[in-house]
Design a protein around this motif. Structure first.
Motif, PDB file in Angstrom:
ATOM      1  N   PHE A  10      52.173 -35.966  -9.102  1.00  0.00           N
ATOM      2  CA  PHE A  10      51.345 -37.052  -8.394  1.00  0.00           C
ATOM      3  C   PHE A  10      52.388 -37.516  -7.763  1.00  0.00           C
ATOM      4  CE2 PHE A  10      47.636 -36.038 -10.664  1.00  0.00           C
ATOM      5  CZ  PHE A  10      46.376 -36.965 -10.112  1.00  0.00           C
ATOM      6  N   GLN A  11      53.720 -37.770  -8.275  1.00  0.00           N
ATOM      7  CA  GLN A  11      54.695 -38.241  -7.667  1.00  0.00           C
ATOM      8  C   GLN A  11      54.783 -37.555  -6.178  1.00  0.00           C
ATOM      9  OE1 GLN A  11      58.605 -38.495  -9.458  1.00  0.00           O
ATOM     10  NE2 GLN A  11      59.657 -38.557  -7.377  1.00  0.00           N
ATOM     11  N   LEU A  14      51.635 -38.308  -3.923  1.00  0.00           N
ATOM     12  CA  LEU A  14      51.682 -39.551  -3.324  1.00  0.00           C
ATOM     13  C   LEU A  14      52.754 -39.422  -2.100  1.00  0.00           C
ATOM     14  CD1 LEU A  14      51.459 -41.899  -6.157  1.00  0.00           C
ATOM     15  CD2 LEU A  14      49.465 -41.416  -4.600  1.00  0.00           C
ATOM     16  N   GLU A  15      53.900 -38.953  -2.297  1.00  0.00           N
ATOM     17  CA  GLU A  15      55.044 -38.943  -1.347  1.00  0.00           C
ATOM     18  C   GLU A  15      54.685 -38.030  -0.073  1.00  0.00           C
ATOM     19  OE1 GLU A  15      58.437 -37.783  -3.404  1.00  0.00           O
ATOM     20  OE2 GLU A  15      58.644 -39.667  -4.557  1.00  0.00           O
ATOM     21  N   TYR A  18      48.844 -34.073  -0.858  1.00  0.00           N
ATOM     22  CA  TYR A  18      48.373 -32.951  -1.761  1.00  0.00           C
ATOM     23  C   TYR A  18      48.587 -31.574  -1.041  1.00  0.00           C
ATOM     24  CZ  TYR A  18      45.451 -30.086  -4.499  1.00  0.00           C
ATOM     25  OH  TYR A  18      45.108 -28.956  -5.390  1.00  0.00           O
ATOM     26  N   GLN A  96      44.766 -43.566  -8.957  1.00  0.00           N
ATOM     27  CA  GLN A  96      45.311 -42.784  -7.953  1.00  0.00           C
ATOM     28  C   GLN A  96      44.599 -41.518  -7.760  1.00  0.00           C
ATOM     29  OE1 GLN A  96      49.270 -42.306  -9.956  1.00  0.00           O
ATOM     30  NE2 GLN A  96      50.243 -44.024  -8.957  1.00  0.00           N
ATOM     31  N   ARG A  97      44.188 -41.008  -8.967  1.00  0.00           N
ATOM     32  CA  ARG A  97      43.299 -39.871  -8.655  1.00  0.00           C
ATOM     33  C   ARG A  97      42.094 -39.915  -8.121  1.00  0.00           C
ATOM     34  NH1 ARG A  97      41.898 -36.615 -14.213  1.00  0.00           N
ATOM     35  NH2 ARG A  97      41.115 -38.479 -14.818  1.00  0.00           N
ATOM     36  N   ARG A  99      41.620 -41.994  -5.622  1.00  0.00           N
ATOM     37  CA  ARG A  99      41.905 -42.053  -4.150  1.00  0.00           C
ATOM     38  C   ARG A  99      42.291 -40.823  -3.690  1.00  0.00           C
ATOM     39  NH1 ARG A  99      46.090 -47.717  -4.793  1.00  0.00           N
ATOM     40  NH2 ARG A  99      44.285 -49.009  -4.935  1.00  0.00           N
ATOM     41  N   LEU A 100      43.088 -40.016  -4.394  1.00  0.00           N
ATOM     42  CA  LEU A 100      43.703 -38.621  -3.868  1.00  0.00           C
ATOM     43  C   LEU A 100      42.233 -38.024  -3.802  1.00  0.00           C
ATOM     44  CD1 LEU A 100      45.702 -36.565  -3.400  1.00  0.00           C
ATOM     45  CD2 LEU A 100      45.521 -35.893  -5.814  1.00  0.00           C
TER      46      LEU A 100
END
Length: 222
Positions: A10-11, A14-15, A18, A96-97, A99-100
């Motif tokens: 996940f880091q 986000l950076e 995916y 976070q998930r 949004r992803l």
């Protein structure tokens, strides 16, 4: 190890995004080899949903442990709350998930397949409980779909609010509609008080004023 892989994934998601993140990138950040990754996750998609297999197993066990006198609609609603609890355990990760998943069509398709497995577990339980009913299979499938729809509507509302507020209350409110529509002993909808029912036994030839007086007395207005 499992948690470290999820955190690393996940880091990077986000950076970099995916699609731009590979399994090699994830294991490099986590400091492990590819074999360790695939020991825990069959694919990159699975690392996005690391807790659903456990939750599905918990739901299946919960339904299998149901007693014969359990109200079936109440039971499946309570089973759906296990999914909510999983999300509520870690609101930051859940948001976070969410949004992803909205950004990546492949993850959205994966999520839909997971939701279908939850719905199938609920439907199979209800089919067994409704086996002697006319249209029992139809009822089971409709109720299972309604439970999932109500739960997901409330869950996504909570996720859109960045995990703020009482997720349990939101889901309880939504599931209340399902129980009111399909439960054998419908519960009042959230924020609604059950209506009082007063039964008065009176003589057939009693005057109307006497009947009214008895009703008022029963209601505590006399």
């Amino acid at each position: 190890m499992r948690d470290a892989l999820v955190a690393a994934a996940f880091q990077l998601f986000l950076e970099r995004g995916y699609e731009q993140t590979t399994v090699d990138d994830i294991v490099a950040l986590a400091g492990v080899g590819r074999r360790s990754f695939f020991r825990y996750f069959p694919s990159k998609e699975d690392v996005v949903f690391p807790d659903h297999e456990r939750c599905l197993a918990d739901m299946t066990a919960y339904l299998a442990d149901s007693a014969g006198d359990d109200e079936p609609v109440q039971r499946v609603c309570d089973a759906a709350r296990l999914v909510l609890r999983m999300y509520a355990e870690n609101p930051t990760f859940s948001v976070q998930r969410y949004r992803l998943t909205k950004k990546v069509p492949g993850l959205r398709a994966y999520e839909l397949s997971v939701v279908w497995r939850y719905e199938r577990a609920l439907a199979e339980y209800l089919r067994a409980r409704f086996a002697g009913r006319r249209d029992g299979t139809l009822q089971a499938d409709v109720i299972a779909a309604a439970v999932v729809a109500a739960h997901n509507n409330a869950l996504r509302s909570w996720l859109r609010s960045d995990g703020q507020g009482d997720a349990s209350a939101t889901v309880d409110h939504a599931l209340g509609y399902v129980q009111s529509a399909f439960g054998t002993s419908p519960a009042p909808l959230p924020d609604e008080q059950p209506e009082d029912v007063v039964v008065i036994v009176s003589r057939r030839d009693a005057p109307l004023w006497r009947v009214v007086q008895e009703i008022e007395s029963a209601l505590g207005r006399g």
